[in-house]
Design an enzyme around this catalytic site. Sequence first.
Site, PDB file in Angstrom:
ATOM      1  N   HIS A  54       5.201  46.593  59.477  1.00  0.00           N
ATOM      2  CA  HIS A  54       5.657  47.077  58.178  1.00  0.00           C
ATOM      3  C   HIS A  54       7.078  47.624  58.282  1.00  0.00           C
ATOM      4  O   HIS A  54       7.315  48.678  58.859  1.00  0.00           O
ATOM      5  CB  HIS A  54       4.691  48.178  57.723  1.00  0.00           C
ATOM      6  CG  HIS A  54       4.939  48.707  56.357  1.00  0.00           C
ATOM      7  ND1 HIS A  54       5.228  50.038  56.123  1.00  0.00           N
ATOM      8  CD2 HIS A  54       4.918  48.106  55.149  1.00  0.00           C
ATOM      9  CE1 HIS A  54       5.363  50.240  54.835  1.00  0.00           C
ATOM     10  NE2 HIS A  54       5.190  49.078  54.221  1.00  0.00           N
ATOM     11  N   ARG A  55       8.037  46.875  57.745  1.00  0.00           N
ATOM     12  CA  ARG A  55       9.456  47.226  57.835  1.00  0.00           C
ATOM     13  C   ARG A  55       9.924  47.284  59.293  1.00  0.00           C
ATOM     14  O   ARG A  55      10.835  48.033  59.641  1.00  0.00           O
ATOM     15  CB  ARG A  55       9.767  48.549  57.125  1.00  0.00           C
ATOM     16  CG  ARG A  55       9.208  48.632  55.699  1.00  0.00           C
ATOM     17  CD  ARG A  55       9.492  49.973  55.053  1.00  0.00           C
ATOM     18  NE  ARG A  55       8.527  50.225  53.990  1.00  0.00           N
ATOM     19  CZ  ARG A  55       8.376  51.388  53.355  1.00  0.00           C
ATOM     20  NH1 ARG A  55       9.157  52.404  53.676  1.00  0.00           N
ATOM     21  NH2 ARG A  55       7.467  51.528  52.417  1.00  0.00           N
ATOM     22  N   GLU A  81       7.501  42.271  58.506  1.00  0.00           N
ATOM     23  CA  GLU A  81       7.329  42.476  57.071  1.00  0.00           C
ATOM     24  C   GLU A  81       8.609  43.036  56.473  1.00  0.00           C
ATOM     25  O   GLU A  81       9.298  43.855  57.100  1.00  0.00           O
ATOM     26  CB  GLU A  81       6.150  43.433  56.826  1.00  0.00           C
ATOM     27  CG  GLU A  81       5.700  43.525  55.379  1.00  0.00           C
ATOM     28  CD  GLU A  81       6.373  44.649  54.592  1.00  0.00           C
ATOM     29  OE1 GLU A  81       6.128  44.745  53.374  1.00  0.00           O
ATOM     30  OE2 GLU A  81       7.147  45.432  55.191  1.00  0.00           O
ATOM     31  N   HIS A  96      13.364  48.771  51.045  1.00  0.00           N
ATOM     32  CA  HIS A  96      12.145  49.144  50.346  1.00  0.00           C
ATOM     33  C   HIS A  96      12.409  49.821  49.010  1.00  0.00           C
ATOM     34  O   HIS A  96      11.855  49.441  47.984  1.00  0.00           O
ATOM     35  CB  HIS A  96      11.286  50.066  51.208  1.00  0.00           C
ATOM     36  CG  HIS A  96      10.070  50.566  50.489  1.00  0.00           C
ATOM     37  ND1 HIS A  96      10.041  51.782  49.821  1.00  0.00           N
ATOM     38  CD2 HIS A  96       8.850  50.009  50.299  1.00  0.00           C
ATOM     39  CE1 HIS A  96       8.856  51.940  49.266  1.00  0.00           C
ATOM     40  NE2 HIS A  96       8.122  50.884  49.537  1.00  0.00           N
ATOM     41  N   GLN A 236       4.115  38.013  49.525  1.00  0.00           N
ATOM     42  CA  GLN A 236       3.295  39.091  48.985  1.00  0.00           C
ATOM     43  C   GLN A 236       3.973  39.710  47.775  1.00  0.00           C
ATOM     44  O   GLN A 236       5.207  39.747  47.675  1.00  0.00           O
ATOM     45  CB  GLN A 236       3.078  40.173  50.044  1.00  0.00           C
ATOM     46  CG  GLN A 236       4.376  40.699  50.629  1.00  0.00           C
ATOM     47  CD  GLN A 236       4.218  41.904  51.512  1.00  0.00           C
ATOM     48  OE1 GLN A 236       3.328  42.720  51.327  1.00  0.00           O
ATOM     49  NE2 GLN A 236       5.119  42.056  52.479  1.00  0.00           N
TER      50      GLN A 236
END
Length: 399
Positions: A54-55, A81, A96, A236
């Site tokens: 995640h990131r 991601e 983000h 996504q």
Amino acid sequence: MSSHHPIARASLLTLAIAAALSSTPLQAADTKPAPSLSQTSAALGIPEPTVIAHRGDPFNAPESTRPAYLLARDLGADYLELDLQRTKDGQLIALHDNTLTRTTNVADVFPERAEAPVSQFTLAELKQLDAGSWFNKAYPDRARPGFKGLKILTLDEIRAIAEGGPNHPGLYIETKVPAQFPGIEQDLKRYLKDSDWIGATARSHSGSERQDSVHQDRERPSAVNVGYTPGRVILQTFEKKSLDALQQQMPNVPKILLLWGGEGSIPLEKSAPQGANETDADYYARQQVASRADYGEWLRYAKDHGAIGVGPSTVQHAHDGIFSRQFSYMELAAPWMVDMAHEHHLLVHAYTVDQSTDLDTYRQRGVDGFFTNRPAVALKRFGRTPAQSVNDLLSAYGY
């Protein structure tokens, strides 16, 4: 077919999805997905359980920056991601937040536009910002001098990281606030096709440069080869309209509909307002979906509009400081929810799970993959302990 050769993506993916759609329903609830789901994952090359960085590795390096993604790649995460946004001059970048204030020094460089959205900045302007120093201030125990001055990355730069080194993770791309970026799904398709990440054939990367790799032994077998598979890209989104647009643009690329609760998402039961001293994590934890039928409606939408799975939020029960609680949300991966998703023949990739005990809990419920801020923790928990430590890797990178 060897994973080191170009792959006929369209035909394999079409067969995999067709197999999932035509399979029989689940029998009694179990901690593992139905055989049809496992077959779909295998055909697409999606590992199980999937470790989705995640990131990058935002526990050990500033999120969505070069060291964070290098760490995730070389530790052995299956996917890198990222949150996709678009600059004023049409460049695709990873960030983000809707604005730049939390993770850059935009207030110092462009004080008159400090609260402006990313879409109002050119790429050249964004490259003037320091996207690393904030991390040193927020997490002094993990601070490194080399993090100062890190830059916001383009999608192209992250792709190059994924292609470099001995491990070859896939890309797991979210269309972030897509309403702010009309046509971004088409832009993404064009980029991925031009980069040979989607299409009739996929690049084998046999000639990829490996200057970022700590490992110099070219004979060393890769621990991760997702980048050679039909599932090398997963798309996504939280937005139904964006899911539809992604399906229209890239029908043969795997997609995940992310799940959330509240206005515009899964309806929730009415609850008391957030208390003055109540943390976001505690507030989210007491939220409940209004009904099983409401939850099922989102699953049906996902399935009917091209998704192969859903991405529900989770409650983080284990604590090791404020970081893990930042990513603790409402429970949308309860046992009955995971079972219902599997009954709809949908994979479940839950976010964001950082602690070993929580990884155990959700895996026992049948969750197929995990977004995590701590890929080293997840990999170790699933029997894939990284060959090198985080500190050794960061030092080798020069950070």
